[in-house]
Structure formats: C-alpha cells, structure tokens
Design a protein around this motif. Sequence first.
Motif, mmCIF file in Angstrom:
data_model
loop_
_atom_site.group_PDB
_atom_site.id
_atom_site.type_symbol
_atom_site.label_atom_id
_atom_site.label_comp_id
_atom_site.label_asym_id
_atom_site.label_seq_id
_atom_site.Cartn_x
_atom_site.Cartn_y
_atom_site.Cartn_z
ATOM 1 N N SER A 16 0.823 -1.213 0.000
ATOM 2 C CA SER A 16 0.000 0.000 0.000
ATOM 3 C C SER A 16 0.857 1.264 0.000
ATOM 4 O O SER A 16 0.340 2.361 -0.061
ATOM 5 C CB SER A 16 -0.942 -0.004 1.210
ATOM 6 O OG SER A 16 -0.193 0.094 2.401
ATOM 7 N N GLN A 17 2.162 1.120 0.101
ATOM 8 C CA GLN A 17 3.056 2.257 0.124
ATOM 9 C C GLN A 17 3.624 2.545 -1.267
ATOM 10 O O GLN A 17 3.651 1.682 -2.129
ATOM 11 C CB GLN A 17 4.220 2.013 1.095
ATOM 12 C CG GLN A 17 3.770 1.894 2.533
ATOM 13 C CD GLN A 17 4.933 1.566 3.445
ATOM 14 O OE1 GLN A 17 5.901 0.937 3.028
ATOM 15 N NE2 GLN A 17 4.839 1.987 4.683
ATOM 16 N N TYR A 18 4.089 3.770 -1.420
ATOM 17 C CA TYR A 18 4.739 4.166 -2.674
ATOM 18 C C TYR A 18 6.248 4.068 -2.529
ATOM 19 O O TYR A 18 6.804 4.307 -1.467
ATOM 20 C CB TYR A 18 4.376 5.613 -3.015
ATOM 21 C CG TYR A 18 3.001 5.771 -3.608
ATOM 22 C CD1 TYR A 18 2.808 5.734 -4.984
ATOM 23 C CD2 TYR A 18 1.888 5.955 -2.795
ATOM 24 C CE1 TYR A 18 1.546 5.876 -5.540
ATOM 25 C CE2 TYR A 18 0.623 6.097 -3.348
ATOM 26 C CZ TYR A 18 0.459 6.060 -4.722
ATOM 27 O OH TYR A 18 -0.778 6.191 -5.273
ATOM 28 N N THR A 19 6.899 3.736 -3.630
ATOM 29 C CA THR A 19 8.356 3.744 -3.706
ATOM 30 C C THR A 19 8.753 4.995 -4.476
ATOM 31 O O THR A 19 8.269 5.226 -5.582
ATOM 32 C CB THR A 19 8.872 2.489 -4.452
ATOM 33 O OG1 THR A 19 8.466 1.331 -3.726
ATOM 34 C CG2 THR A 19 10.389 2.515 -4.574
ATOM 35 N N ASP A 20 9.621 5.818 -3.875
ATOM 36 C CA ASP A 20 10.112 7.020 -4.547
ATOM 37 C C ASP A 20 11.197 6.651 -5.542
ATOM 38 O O ASP A 20 12.111 5.890 -5.229
ATOM 39 C CB ASP A 20 10.715 8.009 -3.543
ATOM 40 C CG ASP A 20 9.669 8.715 -2.697
ATOM 41 O OD1 ASP A 20 8.467 8.623 -3.021
ATOM 42 O OD2 ASP A 20 10.058 9.361 -1.712
ATOM 43 N N ILE A 21 11.082 7.212 -6.741
ATOM 44 C CA ILE A 21 12.114 7.076 -7.760
ATOM 45 C C ILE A 21 12.749 8.451 -7.889
ATOM 46 O O ILE A 21 12.062 9.430 -8.187
ATOM 47 C CB ILE A 21 11.513 6.650 -9.134
ATOM 48 C CG1 ILE A 21 10.596 5.426 -8.994
ATOM 49 C CG2 ILE A 21 12.630 6.436 -10.146
ATOM 50 C CD1 ILE A 21 11.233 4.183 -8.440
ATOM 51 N N ILE A 22 14.042 8.544 -7.605
ATOM 52 C CA ILE A 22 14.708 9.836 -7.712
ATOM 53 C C ILE A 22 15.368 9.961 -9.083
ATOM 54 O O ILE A 22 15.589 8.969 -9.770
ATOM 55 C CB ILE A 22 15.738 10.065 -6.584
ATOM 56 C CG1 ILE A 22 16.864 9.048 -6.643
ATOM 57 C CG2 ILE A 22 15.061 10.076 -5.220
ATOM 58 C CD1 ILE A 22 18.050 9.424 -5.799
ATOM 59 N N SER A 23 15.658 11.171 -9.441
ATOM 60 C CA SER A 23 16.218 11.425 -10.761
ATOM 61 C C SER A 23 17.622 10.834 -10.886
ATOM 62 O O SER A 23 18.500 11.146 -10.078
ATOM 63 C CB SER A 23 16.257 12.918 -11.042
ATOM 64 O OG SER A 23 16.645 13.135 -12.371
ATOM 65 N N VAL A 161 12.617 13.714 -6.453
ATOM 66 C CA VAL A 161 11.705 12.612 -6.741
ATOM 67 C C VAL A 161 11.034 12.906 -8.077
ATOM 68 O O VAL A 161 10.462 13.973 -8.270
ATOM 69 C CB VAL A 161 10.643 12.442 -5.624
ATOM 70 C CG1 VAL A 161 9.618 11.372 -6.008
ATOM 71 C CG2 VAL A 161 11.306 12.096 -4.292
ATOM 72 N N ILE A 162 11.127 11.951 -9.004
ATOM 73 C CA ILE A 162 10.549 12.136 -10.338
ATOM 74 C C ILE A 162 9.291 11.281 -10.546
ATOM 75 O O ILE A 162 8.468 11.594 -11.381
ATOM 76 C CB ILE A 162 11.581 11.846 -11.450
ATOM 77 C CG1 ILE A 162 12.136 10.433 -11.340
ATOM 78 C CG2 ILE A 162 12.689 12.903 -11.431
ATOM 79 C CD1 ILE A 162 12.981 9.974 -12.505
ATOM 80 N N MET A 163 9.190 10.196 -9.774
ATOM 81 C CA MET A 163 8.016 9.332 -9.835
ATOM 82 C C MET A 163 7.818 8.674 -8.475
ATOM 83 O O MET A 163 8.782 8.467 -7.727
ATOM 84 C CB MET A 163 8.206 8.190 -10.866
ATOM 85 C CG MET A 163 8.233 8.618 -12.306
ATOM 86 S SD MET A 163 8.315 7.201 -13.457
ATOM 87 C CE MET A 163 10.042 6.700 -13.315
ATOM 88 N N LYS A 164 6.565 8.333 -8.197
ATOM 89 C CA LYS A 164 6.218 7.497 -7.030
ATOM 90 C C LYS A 164 5.482 6.300 -7.604
ATOM 91 O O LYS A 164 4.563 6.463 -8.397
ATOM 92 C CB LYS A 164 5.345 8.254 -6.041
ATOM 93 C CG LYS A 164 6.099 9.316 -5.253
ATOM 94 C CD LYS A 164 5.188 9.963 -4.223
ATOM 95 C CE LYS A 164 5.922 10.992 -3.397
ATOM 96 N NZ LYS A 164 6.727 10.398 -2.337
#
Length: 167
Positions: A16-23, A161-164
């Motif tokens: 249920s959690q989001y994973t942060d994708i950094i640039s 952060v570019i995407m979650k």
Amino acid sequence: MNLFSNFFKKKQTNSSQYTDIISPVSGTITNIKDVPDEVFSKKIIGDGIAIKPSGHRIVAPVNGKIGKIFKTMHAFSIVTENQIELFVHFGIDTILLKGKGFEKIASENQIVSAGDIIIKYDLKFIIKHAKSILTPIVISNIDQIQKIKKYSGQAIAGKTVIMKIKK
C-alpha cells in the motif's frame, strides 16, 4: 528467498506504500511520449518519464541491485527490494557511440543506494554525436504496478523525486 535481505536494513515495502524514484540525471523532466524512439514513446517496454540531461553523471534512482549495464554504457537496469524493475537509457541511438563519452563506475549485480554514481558521461560529446539526449527512465515490469505518480519541472540527480510507484 529475498536476495536483498542481507543488504537492506529496511523491511520489504508494504504494497500500500509508494516507492520514490529519484532522478538519475540532472535536467528537465519531460513526457515519455516526447522521446524520439517509438520503443519508449509508445511505452512498448514500459511506462515512465524522460529527462533532458544537463549534468555529467547517472546515479542510482533507487536503493537496489544493478542488473545489466550495457557494454556500451548507455543504459542499465536496476531492481528494488520490492521487485520494481527500472531501466535507465541515456539518449537515443547512443548505443552507436560504442561506449565513447561514457565511463562505467558501478558493476553488474552491485547493491547500490539511491544517489550512488553508476555511469559518468561527457554531455558535450554525446550532444554532438547522438540522435537525442532525452533519457528515458522506465518501469519495465509495468504489469505489476498499480499506480504511477509522475512529476515535472527541474530535477537534480540523486535528490529530486521524479516518480512514485505503487506496486
């Protein structure tokens, strides 16, 4: 068996959690549909974003394990602890440079932290010799992803952060 259990202190992410994708690169975030290659723009290999780079290094966009680093050093894959598969592809037709303009820092199968340098590159050389420098960052196992939040604007490698991603 979770192959990351010995390398990560954090427990596996709850679904249920989001994973942060950094640039992975500094630059301007653009729509994946703007990439001048149908494999990316039509999301054939997955969904994500692209960045018009302005820096000189590609960093790990997540904590994870490096999969394949192409011999030509223009692209690599990385898998997170919770099995999100990312593909970072610097520019378009950069494979034709045969590694010129790139310097590999990390190794295949290396466990890395978000922000660790994977590849250094010579932006001026690549601008002069490649079809495009737009750099797609793609979730390749998109069929296992519930939701993607995409961001826009300027990005700083290893920080923004570019995407979650919700798996």
